[in-house]
Write a protein that holds these residues in place. Structure first.
Motif, PDB file in Angstrom:
ATOM      1  N   LEU A  28       4.872  -8.990 -13.057  1.00  0.00           N
ATOM      2  CA  LEU A  28       3.789  -8.152 -12.921  1.00  0.00           C
ATOM      3  C   LEU A  28       2.804  -8.662 -11.611  1.00  0.00           C
ATOM      4  CD1 LEU A  28       2.764  -7.201 -16.308  1.00  0.00           C
ATOM      5  CD2 LEU A  28       4.470  -6.072 -15.015  1.00  0.00           C
ATOM      6  N   GLU A  29       2.080  -7.342 -11.038  1.00  0.00           N
ATOM      7  CA  GLU A  29       1.252  -7.802  -9.750  1.00  0.00           C
ATOM      8  C   GLU A  29       0.135  -6.849  -9.777  1.00  0.00           C
ATOM      9  OE1 GLU A  29       1.587  -9.242  -5.319  1.00  0.00           O
ATOM     10  OE2 GLU A  29       3.298  -7.786  -6.132  1.00  0.00           O
ATOM     11  N   LEU A  30      -0.966  -6.854  -9.765  1.00  0.00           N
ATOM     12  CA  LEU A  30      -2.056  -5.928  -9.796  1.00  0.00           C
ATOM     13  C   LEU A  30      -2.324  -5.751  -8.196  1.00  0.00           C
ATOM     14  CD1 LEU A  30      -3.994  -4.161 -11.028  1.00  0.00           C
ATOM     15  CD2 LEU A  30      -5.539  -6.065 -11.018  1.00  0.00           C
ATOM     16  N   LEU A  31      -2.160  -4.422  -7.954  1.00  0.00           N
ATOM     17  CA  LEU A  31      -2.366  -4.118  -6.419  1.00  0.00           C
ATOM     18  C   LEU A  31      -3.317  -3.044  -6.329  1.00  0.00           C
ATOM     19  CD1 LEU A  31       1.455  -3.911  -5.468  1.00  0.00           C
ATOM     20  CD2 LEU A  31       0.034  -5.838  -5.043  1.00  0.00           C
ATOM     21  N   CYS A  32      -3.779  -2.908  -5.090  1.00  0.00           N
ATOM     22  CA  CYS A  32      -4.615  -1.572  -4.834  1.00  0.00           C
ATOM     23  C   CYS A  32      -3.672  -0.697  -4.390  1.00  0.00           C
ATOM     24  CB  CYS A  32      -5.695  -1.994  -3.789  1.00  0.00           C
ATOM     25  SG  CYS A  32      -4.838  -2.361  -2.110  1.00  0.00           S
ATOM     26  N   GLN A  33      -4.210   0.590  -4.082  1.00  0.00           N
ATOM     27  CA  GLN A  33      -3.254   1.736  -3.819  1.00  0.00           C
ATOM     28  C   GLN A  33      -2.652   1.474  -2.636  1.00  0.00           C
ATOM     29  OE1 GLN A  33      -2.886   4.835  -5.717  1.00  0.00           O
ATOM     30  NE2 GLN A  33      -1.284   4.728  -4.424  1.00  0.00           N
ATOM     31  N   CYS A  85      -6.968  -6.839  -6.677  1.00  0.00           N
ATOM     32  CA  CYS A  85      -5.688  -6.778  -5.953  1.00  0.00           C
ATOM     33  C   CYS A  85      -5.294  -8.179  -5.592  1.00  0.00           C
ATOM     34  CB  CYS A  85      -5.790  -5.905  -4.669  1.00  0.00           C
ATOM     35  SG  CYS A  85      -4.242  -5.890  -3.871  1.00  0.00           S
ATOM     36  N   GLU A  86      -3.891  -8.481  -6.086  1.00  0.00           N
ATOM     37  CA  GLU A  86      -3.614  -9.867  -5.693  1.00  0.00           C
ATOM     38  C   GLU A  86      -3.248 -10.027  -4.198  1.00  0.00           C
ATOM     39  OE1 GLU A  86      -0.756 -11.507  -8.842  1.00  0.00           O
ATOM     40  OE2 GLU A  86      -1.242  -9.458  -9.888  1.00  0.00           O
ATOM     41  N   PRO A 141     -10.327  -3.761  -5.088  1.00  0.00           N
ATOM     42  CA  PRO A 141     -10.372  -3.375  -6.272  1.00  0.00           C
ATOM     43  C   PRO A 141      -8.900  -3.016  -6.757  1.00  0.00           C
ATOM     44  CG  PRO A 141     -12.120  -2.259  -5.305  1.00  0.00           C
ATOM     45  CD  PRO A 141     -11.223  -3.019  -4.211  1.00  0.00           C
ATOM     46  N   GLY A 142      -8.314  -3.683  -7.723  1.00  0.00           N
ATOM     47  CA  GLY A 142      -7.014  -3.212  -8.280  1.00  0.00           C
ATOM     48  C   GLY A 142      -6.891  -1.983  -8.813  1.00  0.00           C
ATOM     49  N   LYS A 143      -5.638  -1.491  -8.977  1.00  0.00           N
ATOM     50  CA  LYS A 143      -5.519   0.138  -9.260  1.00  0.00           C
ATOM     51  C   LYS A 143      -4.083   0.197 -10.265  1.00  0.00           C
ATOM     52  CE  LYS A 143      -5.142   4.876  -8.103  1.00  0.00           C
ATOM     53  NZ  LYS A 143      -5.576   6.005  -7.269  1.00  0.00           N
ATOM     54  N   ILE A 144      -3.146  -0.521  -9.683  1.00  0.00           N
ATOM     55  CA  ILE A 144      -1.707  -0.338 -10.169  1.00  0.00           C
ATOM     56  C   ILE A 144      -0.953  -1.588 -10.470  1.00  0.00           C
ATOM     57  CG2 ILE A 144       0.490   0.388  -9.684  1.00  0.00           C
ATOM     58  CD1 ILE A 144      -0.937   2.460  -7.393  1.00  0.00           C
ATOM     59  N   VAL A 145      -0.738  -1.822 -11.634  1.00  0.00           N
ATOM     60  CA  VAL A 145       0.056  -2.773 -12.187  1.00  0.00           C
ATOM     61  C   VAL A 145       1.520  -2.572 -12.017  1.00  0.00           C
ATOM     62  CG1 VAL A 145       0.882  -4.285 -14.181  1.00  0.00           C
ATOM     63  CG2 VAL A 145      -1.430  -3.151 -13.937  1.00  0.00           C
TER      64      VAL A 145
END
Length: 98
Positions: free
Chosen positions: A63-68, A30-31, A36-40
């Protein structure tokens, strides 16, 4: 959940490849919180007007990778009338979350 006009896009090969590449590029973290990332996530939200613009839909710059949890905060607390950590109680007073 994706809007009706975006469902085809999210099921498409171009998005699936882009998402996988971005996930790898960010090492699955996650940025915002480094969990742990989950959603782009699309920083500039996809709309009916820009769904066919690859600079919006498929560009790593958008784009950004994010956890829930961080994704939920982006979409649900963003529209909150208070800052993070505060809320209105049953009397209408602003109070701090415990």
């Amino acid at each position: 959940m994706a809007k009706d006009y975006a469902k085809t896009f999210y099921k498409g090969t171009a998005w699936k490849k882009c998402r996988a590449a971005y996930f790898s590029y960010r090492h699955g973290l996650c940025e915002r919180c480094q969990g742990p990332g989950k959603i782009v996530h699309h920083k500039k939200y996809i709309t009916h007007e820009n769904i066919n613009d690859p600079e919006i839909t498929l560009s790593f710059h958008n784009l950004e990778l994010l956890c829930q949890d961080c994704h939920n905060r982006e979409h649900h607390e963003r529209n909150s009338p208070t800052v993070e950590g505060l809320y209105f109680n049953e009397y209408g007073d602003v109070v701090q979350r415990r």
